[in-house]
Design a protein around this motif. Structure first.
Motif, PDB file in Angstrom:
ATOM      1  N   ARG A 283       0.931  -1.262   0.098  1.00  0.00           N
ATOM      2  CA  ARG A 283       0.162  -0.059   0.068  1.00  0.00           C
ATOM      3  C   ARG A 283       1.014   1.277   0.163  1.00  0.00           C
ATOM      4  O   ARG A 283       0.392   2.260  -0.636  1.00  0.00           O
ATOM      5  CB  ARG A 283      -0.963  -0.006   1.230  1.00  0.00           C
ATOM      6  CG  ARG A 283      -2.010  -1.074   1.238  1.00  0.00           C
ATOM      7  CD  ARG A 283      -2.779  -1.020   2.562  1.00  0.00           C
ATOM      8  NE  ARG A 283      -3.431   0.123   2.848  1.00  0.00           N
ATOM      9  CZ  ARG A 283      -4.761   0.548   2.364  1.00  0.00           C
ATOM     10  NH1 ARG A 283      -5.466  -0.427   1.486  1.00  0.00           N
ATOM     11  NH2 ARG A 283      -5.356   1.457   2.839  1.00  0.00           N
ATOM     12  N   ALA A 288      -1.164   4.769  -0.951  1.00  0.00           N
ATOM     13  CA  ALA A 288      -2.375   4.680  -0.270  1.00  0.00           C
ATOM     14  C   ALA A 288      -2.390   5.759   0.636  1.00  0.00           C
ATOM     15  O   ALA A 288      -1.323   5.821   1.777  1.00  0.00           O
ATOM     16  CB  ALA A 288      -2.649   3.253   0.226  1.00  0.00           C
ATOM     17  N   GLU A 290      -3.462   6.626   3.851  1.00  0.00           N
ATOM     18  CA  GLU A 290      -4.038   5.542   5.043  1.00  0.00           C
ATOM     19  C   GLU A 290      -4.959   6.355   5.901  1.00  0.00           C
ATOM     20  O   GLU A 290      -5.804   5.869   6.741  1.00  0.00           O
ATOM     21  CB  GLU A 290      -2.745   5.119   5.811  1.00  0.00           C
ATOM     22  CG  GLU A 290      -2.122   4.533   4.997  1.00  0.00           C
ATOM     23  CD  GLU A 290      -2.688   3.080   4.662  1.00  0.00           C
ATOM     24  OE1 GLU A 290      -3.693   2.855   4.893  1.00  0.00           O
ATOM     25  OE2 GLU A 290      -2.036   2.350   3.996  1.00  0.00           O
ATOM     26  N   ARG A 293      -9.135   5.630   5.021  1.00  0.00           N
ATOM     27  CA  ARG A 293      -9.825   4.215   5.654  1.00  0.00           C
ATOM     28  C   ARG A 293     -10.068   4.353   6.887  1.00  0.00           C
ATOM     29  O   ARG A 293      -9.702   5.053   7.844  1.00  0.00           O
ATOM     30  CB  ARG A 293      -8.972   3.002   5.222  1.00  0.00           C
ATOM     31  CG  ARG A 293      -7.719   2.909   6.106  1.00  0.00           C
ATOM     32  CD  ARG A 293      -6.775   1.690   5.802  1.00  0.00           C
ATOM     33  NE  ARG A 293      -5.528   1.924   6.602  1.00  0.00           N
ATOM     34  CZ  ARG A 293      -5.371   1.735   7.754  1.00  0.00           C
ATOM     35  NH1 ARG A 293      -6.292   1.303   8.639  1.00  0.00           N
ATOM     36  NH2 ARG A 293      -4.139   1.726   8.373  1.00  0.00           N
ATOM     37  N   ARG A 327      -5.388   3.888  -6.647  1.00  0.00           N
ATOM     38  CA  ARG A 327      -5.693   4.906  -5.636  1.00  0.00           C
ATOM     39  C   ARG A 327      -7.190   5.523  -5.953  1.00  0.00           C
ATOM     40  O   ARG A 327      -7.834   5.856  -5.025  1.00  0.00           O
ATOM     41  CB  ARG A 327      -5.017   6.045  -5.674  1.00  0.00           C
ATOM     42  CG  ARG A 327      -3.426   5.765  -5.005  1.00  0.00           C
ATOM     43  CD  ARG A 327      -2.396   6.994  -4.866  1.00  0.00           C
ATOM     44  NE  ARG A 327      -2.291   7.744  -6.026  1.00  0.00           N
ATOM     45  CZ  ARG A 327      -1.361   7.552  -6.902  1.00  0.00           C
ATOM     46  NH1 ARG A 327      -0.298   6.216  -6.902  1.00  0.00           N
ATOM     47  NH2 ARG A 327      -1.129   8.416  -8.032  1.00  0.00           N
ATOM     48  N   TYR A 330      -9.644   3.067  -4.618  1.00  0.00           N
ATOM     49  CA  TYR A 330      -9.583   3.156  -3.172  1.00  0.00           C
ATOM     50  C   TYR A 330     -10.424   4.056  -2.664  1.00  0.00           C
ATOM     51  O   TYR A 330     -11.449   3.980  -1.608  1.00  0.00           O
ATOM     52  CB  TYR A 330      -8.287   3.135  -2.832  1.00  0.00           C
ATOM     53  CG  TYR A 330      -8.007   3.422  -1.264  1.00  0.00           C
ATOM     54  CD1 TYR A 330      -8.411   2.890  -0.258  1.00  0.00           C
ATOM     55  CD2 TYR A 330      -6.901   4.586  -0.845  1.00  0.00           C
ATOM     56  CE1 TYR A 330      -8.231   3.085   1.109  1.00  0.00           C
ATOM     57  CE2 TYR A 330      -6.539   4.734   0.265  1.00  0.00           C
ATOM     58  CZ  TYR A 330      -7.328   4.121   1.296  1.00  0.00           C
ATOM     59  OH  TYR A 330      -6.883   4.417   2.692  1.00  0.00           O
ATOM     60  N   ARG A 331     -10.272   5.352  -3.348  1.00  0.00           N
ATOM     61  CA  ARG A 331     -10.959   6.729  -2.756  1.00  0.00           C
ATOM     62  C   ARG A 331     -12.458   6.349  -3.052  1.00  0.00           C
ATOM     63  O   ARG A 331     -13.272   6.901  -2.186  1.00  0.00           O
ATOM     64  CB  ARG A 331     -10.422   7.748  -3.441  1.00  0.00           C
ATOM     65  CG  ARG A 331     -11.171   9.155  -3.208  1.00  0.00           C
ATOM     66  CD  ARG A 331     -10.243  10.179  -3.718  1.00  0.00           C
ATOM     67  NE  ARG A 331      -9.152  10.558  -3.194  1.00  0.00           N
ATOM     68  CZ  ARG A 331      -9.061  11.559  -2.017  1.00  0.00           C
ATOM     69  NH1 ARG A 331     -10.301  12.097  -1.789  1.00  0.00           N
ATOM     70  NH2 ARG A 331      -8.118  11.955  -1.292  1.00  0.00           N
ATOM     71  N   HIS A 333     -14.127   3.563  -3.388  1.00  0.00           N
ATOM     72  CA  HIS A 333     -14.631   2.742  -2.346  1.00  0.00           C
ATOM     73  C   HIS A 333     -14.917   3.134  -0.976  1.00  0.00           C
ATOM     74  O   HIS A 333     -16.160   2.958  -0.446  1.00  0.00           O
ATOM     75  CB  HIS A 333     -13.861   1.375  -2.267  1.00  0.00           C
ATOM     76  CG  HIS A 333     -13.828   0.302  -3.476  1.00  0.00           C
ATOM     77  ND1 HIS A 333     -13.231  -0.767  -3.423  1.00  0.00           N
ATOM     78  CD2 HIS A 333     -14.820   0.320  -4.392  1.00  0.00           C
ATOM     79  CE1 HIS A 333     -13.490  -1.590  -4.534  1.00  0.00           C
ATOM     80  NE2 HIS A 333     -14.420  -0.851  -5.125  1.00  0.00           N
ATOM     81  N   ASP A 341     -12.388   0.361   3.511  1.00  0.00           N
ATOM     82  CA  ASP A 341     -11.292   0.364   2.956  1.00  0.00           C
ATOM     83  C   ASP A 341     -11.519   0.061   1.328  1.00  0.00           C
ATOM     84  O   ASP A 341     -12.538  -0.434   1.212  1.00  0.00           O
ATOM     85  CB  ASP A 341     -10.319  -0.517   3.725  1.00  0.00           C
ATOM     86  CG  ASP A 341      -8.763  -0.508   3.193  1.00  0.00           C
ATOM     87  OD1 ASP A 341      -8.683   0.209   2.297  1.00  0.00           O
ATOM     88  OD2 ASP A 341      -7.934  -1.059   3.932  1.00  0.00           O
ATOM     89  N   ILE A 342     -10.710  -0.102   0.690  1.00  0.00           N
ATOM     90  CA  ILE A 342     -10.794  -0.758  -0.639  1.00  0.00           C
ATOM     91  C   ILE A 342     -11.088  -2.172  -0.610  1.00  0.00           C
ATOM     92  O   ILE A 342     -10.922  -2.863   0.346  1.00  0.00           O
ATOM     93  CB  ILE A 342      -9.413  -0.697  -1.470  1.00  0.00           C
ATOM     94  CG1 ILE A 342      -9.605  -1.123  -2.995  1.00  0.00           C
ATOM     95  CG2 ILE A 342      -8.386  -1.603  -0.823  1.00  0.00           C
ATOM     96  CD1 ILE A 342      -8.469  -1.000  -3.989  1.00  0.00           C
ATOM     97  N   GLY A 357      -3.956  -4.914  -1.405  1.00  0.00           N
ATOM     98  CA  GLY A 357      -5.277  -4.243  -1.426  1.00  0.00           C
ATOM     99  C   GLY A 357      -5.651  -3.951  -0.100  1.00  0.00           C
ATOM    100  O   GLY A 357      -5.024  -2.995   0.714  1.00  0.00           O
ATOM    101  N   ARG A 358      -6.741  -4.445   0.601  1.00  0.00           N
ATOM    102  CA  ARG A 358      -7.232  -3.906   1.870  1.00  0.00           C
ATOM    103  C   ARG A 358      -6.180  -4.155   2.868  1.00  0.00           C
ATOM    104  O   ARG A 358      -5.278  -5.066   2.951  1.00  0.00           O
ATOM    105  CB  ARG A 358      -8.589  -4.629   2.268  1.00  0.00           C
ATOM    106  CG  ARG A 358      -9.071  -4.295   3.604  1.00  0.00           C
ATOM    107  CD  ARG A 358     -10.470  -4.758   3.747  1.00  0.00           C
ATOM    108  NE  ARG A 358     -11.433  -4.092   3.102  1.00  0.00           N
ATOM    109  CZ  ARG A 358     -12.555  -3.771   3.537  1.00  0.00           C
ATOM    110  NH1 ARG A 358     -13.273  -4.492   4.422  1.00  0.00           N
ATOM    111  NH2 ARG A 358     -13.635  -3.211   2.455  1.00  0.00           N
TER     112      ARG A 358
END
Length: 473
Positions: A283, A288, A290, A293, A327, A330-331, A333, A341-342, A357-358
């Protein structure tokens, strides 16, 4: 979340909009006003909970979400008019990924969603692109804390469109059959309430920390959230590593025994049914943020099966752009759909690169939100792209086999075998039913869906055989 105020829908024939063909033009409403001013810098609350959460200039991890409410594009009180909503905007900031969300995650969107965008590089508008509407099959299991948080929304799949600075979307309802023979002529399906267009800027990957000569980043300068996600992989790599490197089969076997607590590192391996550890971008490696999430991680007891997915985000990306695509997903989700989280545990790009991923650690049984009803005791692997008609690359298929040989091997699972999972509830199996599945299954095996696409699904037999070979079976 919040919504930008003061925006009105625009037709393709609006002032300043390029001329394009429209369906059922006779019932489309005319534009009521010129485009609204640019969205405010800071979030402002509105009815549907939409938001503009752009980070201030100089933020460590840039990226933003612009949320635009859709408005009706059919005249009121026109008998038989098919519901259609949309928006046309040329006054938006740059974005690269789009999706449509709505209020109730339990409501399906029965209709067609199409989008066209203007490229920053060329200044030209794209043609109309279809957005996959059937996305309810992804998500947290019913009655879990993640699904009942009150933040989850219904959503289409995200679509990668590349760097863009203008957008038009149209959402048109299906017409239900008039009778049981499948012929149209019945009443139009209602569109979900609170439809809005999400424009995602994934931001730029933050630069490496420490010496430019370092192959991986160091833990220096990580905040608490970043350090926590990175520390979940401390059984494999140092804090702040950008990637988890490949490992030989023999060393992987030793490591697997050490992870199980069966033997200390450095001793001779026992049962050799685990594939060599593949290279995985962490990540931290794909950038990512962080802080997006939820804090903490969610785990299940084991990993008995792997579900293969496609992201349905299109195939128009370069491998160098894959971190940006991730990214963006992820954003989408987290900020747009309301997940913790993703959703996927791992992602694969068309060049065969693997990505964490997660959050929670790649060797651990992290609970994802990828196969509604079967997220417990499973892992979700998504290939970035759409494979309904397009074939996945051989590199991506090989990467899935290598990843499953390693990940499933850590938990003693045979890639060519069968397993049983208890359904958490879905449209194929009722909650509580004990279901027999292939250890490597497609998403459609656990839920009635097109995912992972016909072309990728057809490769799963060869994935199972290759993964078993990598394990030494």
């Amino acid at each position: 979340m919040f919504k930008i105020r003061g925006m009105r829908g625009y037709l393709s024939s609006s002032i300043g909009a390029p001329s394009v063909g429209l369906t059922c033009a006779a019932v489309l409403a005319l534009p009521l006003t010129l485009p609204a001013a640019a969205a405010p810098e800071r979030p402002a609350p509105t009815a549907h909970g939409a938001t503009d959460d752009r980070r201030p200039a100089g933020a460590t991890v840039p990226g933003s979400t612009q949320s635009l409410p859709l408005v009706p594009r059919t005249r009121e009180r026109v008998f038989g008019a098919v519901p259609e909503q949309g928006v046309y905007r040329e006054d938006v900031r740059h974005f690269s990924l789009v999706g449509v969300v709505w209020d109730n995650p339990g409501t399906a969107l029965h209709g067609q969603v199409q989008v066209r965008t203007r490229s920053v590089a060329t200044g030209k508008w794209s043609g109309w692109q279809d957005v996959e509407t059937h996305n309810a099959d992804h998500g947290a299991d019913p009655d879990t804390a993640e699904s009942t948080s009150g933040r989850v929304h219904g959503a289409t799949a995200p679509l990668w469109v590349g760097d863009s600075d203008a957008v038009e979307v149209r959402v048109r309802a299906d017409t239900e059959p008039a009778d049981g023979d499948g012929r149209t002529g019945g009443s139009p399906s209602p569109l979900p309430s609170g439809l809005r267009l999400e424009l995602i800027d994934p931001g730029a990957e933050p630069p490496p920390q420490g010496s430019p000569a370092d192959a991986s980043r160091t833990g220096v300068g990580l905040d608490d959230a970043e350090a926590g996600a990175s520390a979940a992989n401390n059984d494999l790599v140092p804090l702040g590593a950008a990637e988890i490197p490949t490992l030989s089969k023999k060393d992987t076997e030793r490591e697997a025994l050490a992870l199980r607590g069966a033997a200390p590192a450095g001793t001779e391996p026992g049962e050799p049914y685990v594939g060599p550890r593949p290279r995985i971008v962490t990540r931290h490696g794909w950038g990512a943020d962080e802080k997006l999430r939820e804090r903490g991680f969610a785990y299940t007891k084991s990993v008995k099966a792997a579900f293969v997915h496609h992201t349905a985000s299109g195939n128009n990306y370069k491998c160098a752009q894959a971190p940006s695509v991730i990214r963006g997903i992820y954003r989408y989700h987290v900020k747009s759909m309301g997940w913790r989280d993703i959703g996927y545990n791992f992602l694969v790009d068309k060049c065969g690169n693997l990505y964490e991923g997660r959050a929670g650690g790649v060797t651990k049984a992290v609970m994802g939100a990828h196969t509604l009803g079967f997220n417990s005791n499973s892992t979700g692997i998504a290939v970035i792209g759409t494979f309904t008609s397009a074939k996945p690359s051989s590199s991506a298929v090989t990467a899935i086999a290598k990843l499953t040989a390693w990940k499933l091997g850590l938990f003693g699972a045979d890639p060519k075998g069968k397993t049983h999972l208890k359904s958490g509830g879905g449209n194929l199996y009722p909650k509580g039913k004990n279901v027999q599945l292939n250890v490597i299954s497609g998403h459609r095996d656990g839920y009635a869906t097109e995912c992972p696409g016909k072309q990728l699904y057809s490769k799963l037999g060869s994935v199972r055989s290759a993964a078993a070979r990598y394990q030494g079976r």
